[in-house]
Design a protein around this motif. Sequence first.
Motif, PDB file in Angstrom:
ATOM      1  N   ALA A 250       1.829  -5.916 -11.463  1.00 43.44           N
ATOM      2  CA  ALA A 250       2.209  -5.821  -9.889  1.00 43.44           C
ATOM      3  C   ALA A 250       0.827  -6.544  -9.128  1.00 43.44           C
ATOM      4  O   ALA A 250      -0.328  -6.212  -9.436  1.00 43.44           O
ATOM      5  CB  ALA A 250       2.553  -4.470  -9.320  1.00 43.44           C
ATOM      6  N   ALA A 251       1.249  -7.256  -8.089  1.00 47.61           N
ATOM      7  CA  ALA A 251       0.264  -7.753  -7.424  1.00 47.61           C
ATOM      8  C   ALA A 251      -0.257  -6.792  -6.042  1.00 47.61           C
ATOM      9  O   ALA A 251       0.582  -5.968  -5.884  1.00 47.61           O
ATOM     10  CB  ALA A 251       0.747  -9.097  -6.548  1.00 47.61           C
ATOM     11  N   ASP A 252      -1.619  -6.903  -5.840  1.00 46.61           N
ATOM     12  CA  ASP A 252      -2.130  -6.174  -4.813  1.00 46.61           C
ATOM     13  C   ASP A 252      -2.753  -6.930  -3.694  1.00 46.61           C
ATOM     14  O   ASP A 252      -3.498  -7.737  -3.904  1.00 46.61           O
ATOM     15  CB  ASP A 252      -3.176  -5.419  -5.331  1.00 46.61           C
ATOM     16  CG  ASP A 252      -3.788  -4.460  -4.392  1.00 46.61           C
ATOM     17  OD1 ASP A 252      -3.152  -4.515  -3.334  1.00 46.61           O
ATOM     18  OD2 ASP A 252      -4.614  -3.501  -4.759  1.00 46.61           O
ATOM     19  N   ARG A 253      -1.865  -7.033  -2.588  1.00 45.53           N
ATOM     20  CA  ARG A 253      -2.421  -7.831  -1.454  1.00 45.53           C
ATOM     21  C   ARG A 253      -3.771  -7.465  -0.824  1.00 45.53           C
ATOM     22  O   ARG A 253      -4.547  -8.367  -0.624  1.00 45.53           O
ATOM     23  CB  ARG A 253      -1.410  -7.710  -0.258  1.00 45.53           C
ATOM     24  CG  ARG A 253      -0.070  -8.461  -0.659  1.00 45.53           C
ATOM     25  CD  ARG A 253       1.137  -8.083   0.635  1.00 45.53           C
ATOM     26  NE  ARG A 253       2.442  -8.711   0.384  1.00 45.53           N
ATOM     27  CZ  ARG A 253       2.616  -9.875   0.571  1.00 45.53           C
ATOM     28  NH1 ARG A 253       1.681 -10.765   1.003  1.00 45.53           N
ATOM     29  NH2 ARG A 253       3.832 -10.266   0.220  1.00 45.53           N
ATOM     30  N   ASP A 254      -4.121  -6.155  -0.961  1.00 43.59           N
ATOM     31  CA  ASP A 254      -5.331  -6.092  -0.397  1.00 43.59           C
ATOM     32  C   ASP A 254      -6.345  -6.577  -1.131  1.00 43.59           C
ATOM     33  O   ASP A 254      -7.697  -6.774  -0.664  1.00 43.59           O
ATOM     34  CB  ASP A 254      -5.400  -4.201  -0.179  1.00 43.59           C
ATOM     35  CG  ASP A 254      -4.619  -3.676   0.780  1.00 43.59           C
ATOM     36  OD1 ASP A 254      -4.134  -4.524   1.571  1.00 43.59           O
ATOM     37  OD2 ASP A 254      -4.274  -2.332   0.785  1.00 43.59           O
ATOM     38  N   ALA A 255      -6.229  -6.507  -2.422  1.00 44.92           N
ATOM     39  CA  ALA A 255      -7.489  -7.039  -3.416  1.00 44.92           C
ATOM     40  C   ALA A 255      -7.632  -8.402  -3.321  1.00 44.92           C
ATOM     41  O   ALA A 255      -8.623  -8.976  -3.650  1.00 44.92           O
ATOM     42  CB  ALA A 255      -6.856  -6.683  -4.928  1.00 44.92           C
ATOM     43  N   MET A 256      -6.876  -9.370  -2.490  1.00 46.82           N
ATOM     44  CA  MET A 256      -6.970 -10.572  -2.349  1.00 46.82           C
ATOM     45  C   MET A 256      -7.579 -10.880  -1.016  1.00 46.82           C
ATOM     46  O   MET A 256      -7.907 -12.083  -0.784  1.00 46.82           O
ATOM     47  CB  MET A 256      -5.789 -11.263  -2.741  1.00 46.82           C
ATOM     48  CG  MET A 256      -4.819 -11.072  -3.947  1.00 46.82           C
ATOM     49  SD  MET A 256      -3.278 -11.818  -4.257  1.00 46.82           S
ATOM     50  CE  MET A 256      -3.959 -13.575  -4.184  1.00 46.82           C
TER      51      MET A 256
ATOM     52  N   LYS B  43      -4.933 -15.166   1.884  1.00 46.22           N
ATOM     53  CA  LYS B  43      -6.415 -14.643   2.628  1.00 46.22           C
ATOM     54  C   LYS B  43      -7.601 -14.633   1.759  1.00 46.22           C
ATOM     55  O   LYS B  43      -8.563 -13.940   1.851  1.00 46.22           O
ATOM     56  CB  LYS B  43      -6.258 -13.295   3.122  1.00 46.22           C
ATOM     57  CG  LYS B  43      -5.009 -12.657   3.889  1.00 46.22           C
ATOM     58  CD  LYS B  43      -4.819 -13.525   5.127  1.00 46.22           C
ATOM     59  CE  LYS B  43      -3.824 -13.516   6.096  1.00 46.22           C
ATOM     60  NZ  LYS B  43      -3.822 -13.995   7.205  1.00 46.22           N
ATOM     61  N   CYS B  44      -7.284 -15.521   0.813  1.00 47.02           N
ATOM     62  CA  CYS B  44      -8.622 -15.744  -0.260  1.00 47.02           C
ATOM     63  C   CYS B  44      -9.522 -16.836   0.316  1.00 47.02           C
ATOM     64  O   CYS B  44      -9.242 -17.905   0.958  1.00 47.02           O
ATOM     65  CB  CYS B  44      -8.114 -16.490  -1.562  1.00 47.02           C
ATOM     66  SG  CYS B  44      -7.256 -15.060  -2.651  1.00 47.02           S
TER      67      CYS B  44
ATOM     68  N   ALA C 123       0.169 -12.211  -9.212  1.00 45.72           N
ATOM     69  CA  ALA C 123       0.047 -10.877  -9.879  1.00 45.72           C
ATOM     70  C   ALA C 123      -1.261 -10.989 -10.918  1.00 45.72           C
ATOM     71  O   ALA C 123      -1.945 -10.238 -10.949  1.00 45.72           O
ATOM     72  CB  ALA C 123       1.196 -10.705 -10.654  1.00 45.72           C
ATOM     73  N   LEU C 124      -1.508 -12.267 -11.480  1.00 46.80           N
ATOM     74  CA  LEU C 124      -2.630 -12.403 -12.454  1.00 46.80           C
ATOM     75  C   LEU C 124      -3.977 -12.216 -11.637  1.00 46.80           C
ATOM     76  O   LEU C 124      -4.951 -11.645 -12.052  1.00 46.80           O
ATOM     77  CB  LEU C 124      -2.423 -13.622 -13.064  1.00 46.80           C
ATOM     78  CG  LEU C 124      -3.496 -14.189 -14.007  1.00 46.80           C
ATOM     79  CD1 LEU C 124      -3.658 -13.031 -15.056  1.00 46.80           C
ATOM     80  CD2 LEU C 124      -3.234 -15.177 -14.724  1.00 46.80           C
ATOM     81  N   ILE C 125      -3.780 -13.032 -10.163  1.00 46.09           N
ATOM     82  CA  ILE C 125      -5.265 -12.777  -9.822  1.00 46.09           C
ATOM     83  C   ILE C 125      -5.503 -11.537  -9.268  1.00 46.09           C
ATOM     84  O   ILE C 125      -6.578 -11.134  -9.347  1.00 46.09           O
ATOM     85  CB  ILE C 125      -5.018 -13.903  -8.529  1.00 46.09           C
ATOM     86  CG1 ILE C 125      -5.130 -15.310  -8.845  1.00 46.09           C
ATOM     87  CG2 ILE C 125      -6.404 -13.730  -7.498  1.00 46.09           C
ATOM     88  CD1 ILE C 125      -4.891 -16.195  -8.025  1.00 46.09           C
ATOM     89  N   SER C 126      -4.511 -10.807  -8.691  1.00 42.76           N
ATOM     90  CA  SER C 126      -4.771  -9.507  -8.367  1.00 42.76           C
ATOM     91  C   SER C 126      -4.907  -8.585  -9.487  1.00 42.76           C
ATOM     92  O   SER C 126      -5.916  -7.543  -9.372  1.00 42.76           O
ATOM     93  CB  SER C 126      -3.330  -8.804  -7.819  1.00 42.76           C
ATOM     94  OG  SER C 126      -3.488  -7.638  -7.410  1.00 42.76           O
ATOM     95  N   HIS C 127      -4.500  -8.645 -10.684  1.00 47.20           N
ATOM     96  CA  HIS C 127      -5.035  -8.153 -11.797  1.00 47.20           C
ATOM     97  C   HIS C 127      -6.284  -8.221 -12.108  1.00 47.20           C
ATOM     98  O   HIS C 127      -7.173  -7.200 -12.596  1.00 47.20           O
ATOM     99  CB  HIS C 127      -4.092  -8.344 -13.016  1.00 47.20           C
ATOM    100  CG  HIS C 127      -4.476  -7.853 -14.450  1.00 47.20           C
ATOM    101  ND1 HIS C 127      -4.448  -6.230 -14.451  1.00 47.20           N
ATOM    102  CD2 HIS C 127      -4.961  -8.370 -15.538  1.00 47.20           C
ATOM    103  CE1 HIS C 127      -4.776  -6.064 -15.711  1.00 47.20           C
ATOM    104  NE2 HIS C 127      -5.163  -7.262 -16.324  1.00 47.20           N
ATOM    105  N   LEU C 128      -6.907  -9.444 -12.149  1.00 49.62           N
ATOM    106  CA  LEU C 128      -8.353  -9.925 -12.622  1.00 49.62           C
ATOM    107  C   LEU C 128      -9.204  -9.403 -11.418  1.00 49.62           C
ATOM    108  O   LEU C 128     -10.266  -9.264 -11.868  1.00 49.62           O
ATOM    109  CB  LEU C 128      -8.381 -11.401 -12.741  1.00 49.62           C
ATOM    110  CG  LEU C 128      -7.575 -11.976 -13.980  1.00 49.62           C
ATOM    111  CD1 LEU C 128      -7.669 -13.483 -14.086  1.00 49.62           C
ATOM    112  CD2 LEU C 128      -8.109 -11.423 -15.264  1.00 49.62           C
ATOM    113  N   ALA C 129      -8.568  -9.108 -10.211  1.00 50.84           N
ATOM    114  CA  ALA C 129      -9.690  -8.803  -9.118  1.00 50.84           C
ATOM    115  C   ALA C 129      -9.945  -7.329  -9.194  1.00 50.84           C
ATOM    116  O   ALA C 129     -10.887  -7.048  -8.604  1.00 50.84           O
ATOM    117  CB  ALA C 129      -8.879  -9.495  -7.905  1.00 50.84           C
ATOM    118  N   ARG C 130      -8.999  -6.685  -9.889  1.00 49.59           N
ATOM    119  CA  ARG C 130      -9.402  -5.313  -9.939  1.00 49.59           C
ATOM    120  C   ARG C 130     -10.803  -4.679 -10.590  1.00 49.59           C
ATOM    121  O   ARG C 130     -11.111  -5.377 -11.492  1.00 49.59           O
ATOM    122  CB  ARG C 130      -8.229  -4.545 -10.625  1.00 49.59           C
ATOM    123  CG  ARG C 130      -6.918  -4.725  -9.590  1.00 49.59           C
ATOM    124  CD  ARG C 130      -5.851  -3.627 -10.134  1.00 49.59           C
ATOM    125  NE  ARG C 130      -4.636  -3.617  -9.502  1.00 49.59           N
ATOM    126  CZ  ARG C 130      -3.471  -4.317  -9.832  1.00 49.59           C
ATOM    127  NH1 ARG C 130      -3.579  -4.985 -10.963  1.00 49.59           N
ATOM    128  NH2 ARG C 130      -2.351  -4.275  -9.117  1.00 49.59           N
TER     129      ARG C 130
END
Length: 760
Positions: A632-638, A664-665, A753-760
């Motif tokens: 699942a994607a996380d808007r705050d993480a991006m 917002k990246c 979703a992938l960017i959000s996952h890698l950014a965690r």
Amino acid sequence: MTETGAGSDELGRLKAENEKLRKINKVLMDRVERATDWQGNAFSLFQASIVLEGRVEERTIQLEAALRQLESVNSDLSRAKEAAEQAQRRLHDAIETISEGFALFDADDRLVLWNSNYVSLIKVLGQSVRVGTPFVEVIRNAVANGAIRDAQGREEEWTAERIAYHHHPGRSFVYRLSDGRWVQVNERRTDDGGTVSLYTDITDIKDMEEKRRERELAEKSELLQATLESLSQGVAVFNSHLRLVAWNQRYVDLHHFPSGLIREGTHYSEVLRLNAERGEYGPGNPDRHVAERVSTALARLPRAFERRLSAGTIVDVASNRMPDGGFVSTYSDITERKLADTRLRDSESRLKAAARDLQLANESLERRVDQRTAELSAANQALHLAKIAAELANASKTKFLAAASHDLHQPLNAARLFVAALAEQDAMDKSNRDLVVSIDNALEAIDGLLRALFDISKLDAGVMTAELAGFEVGPLLDQLRKEYLPQAREAGIDLRVMPCRAVIQSDPRLLGRVLRNFLSNALRYTERGRILLGCRRRGNRLLIGVWDSGIGIPEEKMGDIFQEFQQIALPGRRREKGMGLGLAIVERIARLLDHPLEVRSRLGAGSSFAIAVPLAERVTAGAVPGPGAAPAADRDAMNGLPVLAIDDDPSGLEAITALLTAWKCRVTPIRSRAELRDWLEAKPDAPRIVVADYHLGDGSNGVMLIEELRAHFGADLAAFVVTSDRTPGLRAGLKEKGLAMLPKPVQPARLRALISHLAR
């Protein structure tokens, strides 16, 4: 002796003794009056008489006291007798209130007490009730009168069992009477060695149990019949009396039995007689054939043989004994196999004749060998050159497909990313937003069509290869359930997935592609009802299939469904969206995997599509059942996330930059290796995420540039590759380097979703 008896005896003794003393006293007084005692004896006698008179008076007083005591004892006895009679009445009333039959036997096993319900039971047993009747006599008379149905035919054995239970009571003893009633006996020993027996009428309970058993038997019979009807063999079951109790329609169809012959209770001899009259047992008297087979029907089991039926069908017959003493026979149609054997024998004969001819021609052939050798060498050389040309052509086709896939997906990828970036605009009104959604749906349809066309081309060109591995089918089924359950619920369809723990040998990715197509078609052509995804073992294979209650397929259209660009169109039903390539791809994948397909359908009732997959003994290390759902994607993480985007295509780079910026990246776009190195010389801050296109125009690729970035910023730099090349070799290479892969055209949701996952 009782107390009353002792008082009476004592009173009699005192009366007798008192009477005796009176007589003595009278005699002494007479002697005193008559006698002359010169020496004073008269006076002595007088004194003795006075003493005796005192004793008599004393005895009289004792007698009166004894009489009073006797009266008291008699009064107590009268009250005790009255209490005993009252207790006896209360005991009798208490026993009569018992709904069961009650009987009390003493230590000598003789009847001493009972109630009216027991009397009623004894009358049914053909006896009368009397005190002192031995228990054994009651039982033997009941058995002799035929009042106990369970004892009929085994009188002595049943009598012994009943007497043994009476002497050593435990759990309940149940038996049936000749009038149809059921009796349950419960017995217990008393402290004085007697036995209390309770007889309960449980006929209603037995009737309820019988009805329940009948219902269960009916349900089992229906299930058994459904099972028999699903078999491809004919099946017939005869009981120990050679009466037909179960069969299926295949049995009737194979033998072409006339109407009315095959029914419950048909005797085995009736079937044999029809077969004998048809000549299936050879020449001779039909009665003799029937008698011989009836006499040995239950003796020669198990048995197996082949028989030619009157219609020309050849069947393989196997008979086995049933637990009830009967037997079950199965009839398998082996006509085609026998014809094949005949053709094989004919072929062998022809081969032998050809061998003889070959032997004769061998001498002539040897003379021509030298001449043909030279010609063969020349032909081999030409074949070798043709093979090299074919391999070059195949390699060229592979490169062409890869290049065509990249060139077609590149603008489509940019278009989808631009549309996704446009959809992120907050100020867009509803009409424009609906237009953006329609554009995205159209692009997704084009993407699906291109992928289908390229898959068809790869399969036909032999470019696509299978990576077989042993894996459990359960996780794949669970993954499919999670993917398709929301769609089914939205459509109001009951989707059920049956769990399975079998281990199979297949390509997880390609097998998943086949099953997804089955489920998509089932959802598309089922308006209501249910869809089932499940497995069934068949020999050394596992049949994995989808069964639906949809519209079905006309029989005349069954041969067309695996052709390209074919969709089943029914009158009054709109044509479903799609190009009709799904089942064409399924057929080619099944051929590539060597997994046979099975299709069954009935118009208006539903369809079943299944694939037969080989079973495996163990799981291959590292095997997985296909890609899972994206995290699942996380808007705050991006928000404010520094991302480095690498792509040599200007439109593609601009599109992904616009989309990431809308999320917002903070995006840094790079178009080539030279531009990357210039950027690194400026000593920038390390990005958190690197997204790189695999194919770059300067002789490098995205993996090379990611490795340079990791060498500069550290090996833990998160990165992934975007490419339209879906070959297994590239996937394996990226996996070894710890890089994820997104296929083109990129789906924005998966990218996010992938960017959000890698950014965690």
